[in-house]
Write a protein that holds these residues in place. Structure first.
Motif, PDB file in Angstrom:
ATOM      1  N   ILE A 439      19.332  18.732   9.113  1.00 42.62           N
ATOM      2  CA  ILE A 439      18.946  19.863   9.962  1.00 42.62           C
ATOM      3  C   ILE A 439      17.580  20.358   9.506  1.00 42.62           C
ATOM      4  N   SER A 440      16.623  20.380  10.429  1.00 47.25           N
ATOM      5  CA  SER A 440      15.283  20.884  10.117  1.00 47.25           C
ATOM      6  C   SER A 440      15.073  22.214  10.814  1.00 47.25           C
ATOM      7  N   LEU A 441      14.647  23.208  10.030  1.00 46.87           N
ATOM      8  CA  LEU A 441      14.507  24.579  10.525  1.00 46.87           C
ATOM      9  C   LEU A 441      13.127  25.118  10.191  1.00 46.87           C
ATOM     10  N   VAL A 442      12.561  25.857  11.130  1.00 47.40           N
ATOM     11  CA  VAL A 442      11.254  26.485  10.926  1.00 47.40           C
ATOM     12  C   VAL A 442      11.334  27.945  11.330  1.00 47.40           C
ATOM     13  N   ASN A 443      10.773  28.817  10.494  1.00 43.45           N
ATOM     14  CA  ASN A 443      10.605  30.231  10.836  1.00 43.45           C
ATOM     15  C   ASN A 443       9.106  30.499  10.886  1.00 43.45           C
ATOM     16  N   ILE A 444       8.562  30.750  12.085  1.00 41.95           N
ATOM     17  CA  ILE A 444       7.120  30.943  12.210  1.00 41.95           C
ATOM     18  C   ILE A 444       6.693  32.394  12.008  1.00 41.95           C
ATOM     19  N   ASP A 445       7.643  33.314  11.900  1.00 45.09           N
ATOM     20  CA  ASP A 445       7.305  34.735  11.756  1.00 45.09           C
ATOM     21  C   ASP A 445       6.419  34.940  10.530  1.00 45.09           C
ATOM     22  N   ALA A 446       5.327  35.663  10.722  1.00 49.15           N
ATOM     23  CA  ALA A 446       4.346  35.837   9.650  1.00 49.15           C
ATOM     24  C   ALA A 446       4.797  36.802   8.570  1.00 49.15           C
ATOM     25  N   SER A 447       5.836  37.614   8.830  1.00 51.88           N
ATOM     26  CA  SER A 447       6.223  38.618   7.834  1.00 51.88           C
ATOM     27  C   SER A 447       7.728  38.785   7.639  1.00 51.88           C
ATOM     28  N   LYS A 448       8.557  38.331   8.570  1.00 51.80           N
ATOM     29  CA  LYS A 448       9.989  38.572   8.489  1.00 51.80           C
ATOM     30  C   LYS A 448      10.758  37.307   8.140  1.00 51.80           C
ATOM     31  N   GLU A 449      11.739  37.456   7.257  1.00 53.70           N
ATOM     32  CA  GLU A 449      12.679  36.370   7.045  1.00 53.70           C
ATOM     33  C   GLU A 449      13.712  36.402   8.163  1.00 53.70           C
ATOM     34  N   ASN A 450      14.334  35.275   8.408  1.00 56.00           N
ATOM     35  CA  ASN A 450      15.367  35.192   9.436  1.00 56.00           C
ATOM     36  C   ASN A 450      16.557  34.410   8.893  1.00 56.00           C
ATOM     37  N   THR A 451      17.751  34.865   9.243  1.00 57.52           N
ATOM     38  CA  THR A 451      18.972  34.188   8.817  1.00 57.52           C
ATOM     39  C   THR A 451      19.617  33.524  10.025  1.00 57.52           C
ATOM     40  N   VAL A 452      19.996  32.269   9.862  1.00 62.20           N
ATOM     41  CA  VAL A 452      20.697  31.552  10.921  1.00 62.20           C
ATOM     42  C   VAL A 452      22.053  31.101  10.392  1.00 62.20           C
ATOM     43  N   GLU A 453      23.026  31.065  11.268  1.00 60.66           N
ATOM     44  CA  GLU A 453      24.366  30.607  10.903  1.00 60.66           C
ATOM     45  C   GLU A 453      24.760  29.486  11.850  1.00 60.66           C
ATOM     46  N   LEU A 454      25.042  28.319  11.283  1.00 63.60           N
ATOM     47  CA  LEU A 454      25.341  27.139  12.067  1.00 63.60           C
ATOM     48  C   LEU A 454      26.803  26.757  11.903  1.00 63.60           C
ATOM     49  N   ASP A 455      27.438  26.482  13.025  1.00 66.71           N
ATOM     50  CA  ASP A 455      28.825  26.036  13.005  1.00 66.71           C
ATOM     51  C   ASP A 455      28.824  24.530  12.736  1.00 66.71           C
ATOM     52  N   VAL A 456      29.202  24.149  11.517  1.00 69.63           N
ATOM     53  CA  VAL A 456      29.109  22.746  11.102  1.00 69.63           C
ATOM     54  C   VAL A 456      30.480  22.144  10.772  1.00 69.63           C
ATOM     55  N   GLU A 457      31.526  22.871  11.087  1.00 73.71           N
ATOM     56  CA  GLU A 457      32.866  22.419  10.697  1.00 73.71           C
ATOM     57  C   GLU A 457      33.202  21.059  11.301  1.00 73.71           C
ATOM     58  N   ALA A 458      32.856  20.861  12.565  1.00 80.42           N
ATOM     59  CA  ALA A 458      33.192  19.607  13.247  1.00 80.42           C
ATOM     60  C   ALA A 458      32.370  18.429  12.733  1.00 80.42           C
ATOM     61  N   LEU A 459      31.294  18.715  11.999  1.00 84.13           N
ATOM     62  CA  LEU A 459      30.414  17.658  11.496  1.00 84.13           C
ATOM     63  C   LEU A 459      30.773  17.229  10.080  1.00 84.13           C
TER      64      LEU A 459
END
Length: 516
Positions: A439-459
């Motif tokens: 999984i490749s993820l990018v956050n382009i925001d210049a000042s804020k962190e971001n949290t993502v939650e991925l449903d990966v149970e089936a994988l």
């Protein structure tokens, strides 16, 4: 204040805090459909034009150079590109291709004629790096050659003789000439570009005129090796010129074409591209705005292609893309030499995610350019060499090569600046032949962190490890004095619990996770 009131207020505060935190989490759905496309490794292709110090002083220093080399090509460059797993390499242009005559670059180097590179700086070249040098380099790199042939100032005969020279096994005049020049066996050519930017430097043609020219050239193209068939790429649209794609898809028989190209660059504005390193957040935001437009461009060009080619026999080939800024101070403006910062890492990460997610139609792409030109992966200065942030992103992403796409669905939070907004999160995912998920993820925001939650149970995503490319400032870059200022690091800011993968992305960062 009464104790009970205090407890209630405290509980409300905790609840409110939890709700805000929940709202800051982006939920991502990953699917694994049986009919998902394979992400072609050729999406991660590169581009080497006779432009500035890309070939001479970049790839090629000559056999007599003190810089360690193999047949004139720098050994450090060969090593770096092999580690990058370069799948294909486009040469000799670009605009240069439609002024290049291949016979000038074969035979004894001392007998080759000089030429003026009219497009890029007006410099005189000695043709010491020619067809044999390029195709032998591709063999060393285990990369497919992508030859952009001269249509703008050449003839059908010159073009077909070129094909015969490099691919005919024996018993023909061109095969005999190749053998005379030291190459017994033909090369296996992956891709042929039938001209370049025919709407501009390739001849300022109309799409209707070029469609007829293309049909003529393509008719006489034959792959004499019969190894994998002739793969012909038509010179495609400039950015949002949808009429160009419409005409080519309508007028060119599907028996004569395998791919249609698209060119699009990222910049502040075309007239004022700004500094590669001395940019502000407004210029960064504007650059990312043009970079993210790639998704819309592919969508609209694909819709036109689908109308005329519902069976997807013709591929979309984005064979020029990347960031374009003003040249570094004190350098030749015709050489397009620019530094490479974390902004370029953001362009690379988001653009490659877009290509991955359009894998059903986008089958090849070429970053412009490999060394010392535009968004290069390598910079050189005499004996010194450095790897750019873009190099590191492309190396982190090479886990997607020929892997099965795992489609993602999510609504990105916004990166807001001066009343405008962009999606701050970009994601693509794949499963390789060993069932390892990346999984490749990018956050382009210049000042804020971001949290993502991925449903990966089936994988079957139980454990993971990761890498991150991040720095303190968007303007940070690698220099010859500090070539490892920006390098990938171990990433641990994630957790897996009850089938949910939670990842916290720092501002302007690129992360790649691998299931274990």
């Amino acid at each position: 204040m009464k104790k009970s009131t205090h407890i209630k207020l405290t509980c409300l505060f905790v609840l409110a805090t939890a709700l805000v935190k929940a709202q800051n989490v982006t939920n991502v759905k990953l699917t694994n459909p049986d009919d998902a496309p394979i992400i072609s490794k050729h999406i991660y292709g590169h581009f080497a034009e006779h432009l500035g110090r890309c070939i001479y002083g970049g790839f090629y220093v000559g056999e007599d150079s003190d810089i360690p080399n193999t047949n004139g090509v720098r050994n450090d460059v060969i090593k770096a590109l092999k580690e990058l797993k370069v799948p294909n390499l486009r040469w000799p242009g670009g605009c240069f291709a439609d002024t290049y005559h291949w016979r000038d670059g074969i035979g004894p180097k001392e007998d080759r004629p000089e030429m003026v590179n009219r497009w890029w700086g007006g410099v005189t070249e000695d043709n010491s790096f020619g067809t044999h040098d390029f195709l032998n380099l591709c063999e060393v790199l285990e990369a497919e050659p992508y030859l952009a042939a001269n249509v703008g100032s050449s003839t059908v005969q010159e073009f077909t003789e070129y094909i015969q020279y490099v691919t005919h096994p024996d018993g023909s005049p061109m095969a005999d000439l190749r053998k005379k020049n030291g190459r017994e066996k033909p090369w296996s050519i992956g891709f042929w570009g039938v001209g370049n930017e025919m709407w501009g430097c390739g001849g300022n043609m109309t799409p209707e005129y070029y469609a007829n020219i293309y049909r003529q050239y393509a008719t006489f193209m034959s792959d004499w090796t019969n190894s994998h068939g002739m793969y012909r790429v038509a010179s495609g649209a400039n950015v949002a010129d949808y009429h160009w794609t419409e005409v080519l898809m309508r007028e060119i028989p599907k028996s004569l074409i395998e791919g249609v190209a698209l060119h699009s660059y990222s910049f502040v504005t075309w007239s004022k591209k700004g500094s590669a390193t001395g940019f502000n957040e407004a210029q960064y935001f504007s650059t990312m705005e043009t970079a993210l437009k790639m998704d819309e461009l592919i969508k609209k060009h694909t819709e036109i292609m689908d109308k005329y080619d519902p069976e997807h026999k013709v591929d979309l080939i984005v064979d020029e893309w990347g960031g374009w800024y003003e040249v570094e101070e004190g350098t030749n403006p015709g050489f397009l030499y620019q530094q490479n910062t974390m902004r370029d890492a953001m362009i690379a990460g988001t653009t490659l995610n877009i290509f991955n997610n359009w894998a059903h139609r986008v089958k090849m792409a070429n970053l412009a350019q490999t060394i010392n030109v535009l968004q290069a992966v390598i910079l050189t200065e005499d004996e010194k060499m450095l790897l750019t942030p873009t190099y590191h992103v492309m190396k982190m992403y090479n886990v997607h090569h020929d892997a099965k796409l795992l489609p993602v669905e999510f609504e990105s939070p916004k990166y807001e600046f001066e009343g405008k907004s962009l999606p701050s999160i970009s994601i693509s995912a794949s499963k390789d032949k060993n069932n390892v998920v990346h999984i490749s993820l990018v956050n382009i925001d210049a000042s804020k962190e971001n949290t993502v939650e991925l449903d990966v149970e089936a994988l079957g995503f139980k454990k993971a490890e990761g890498q991150i490319l991040v720095s303190k400032k968007l303007q940070d870059h690698n220099t010859f004095d500090n070539p490892k200022n920006i390098v990938p690091e171990l990433f641990k800011d994630f957790k897996i619990k009850k089938g949910k993968l939670s990842v916290t992305l720092p501002p302007f960062s690129v992360v790649v996770l691998e299931s274990k």
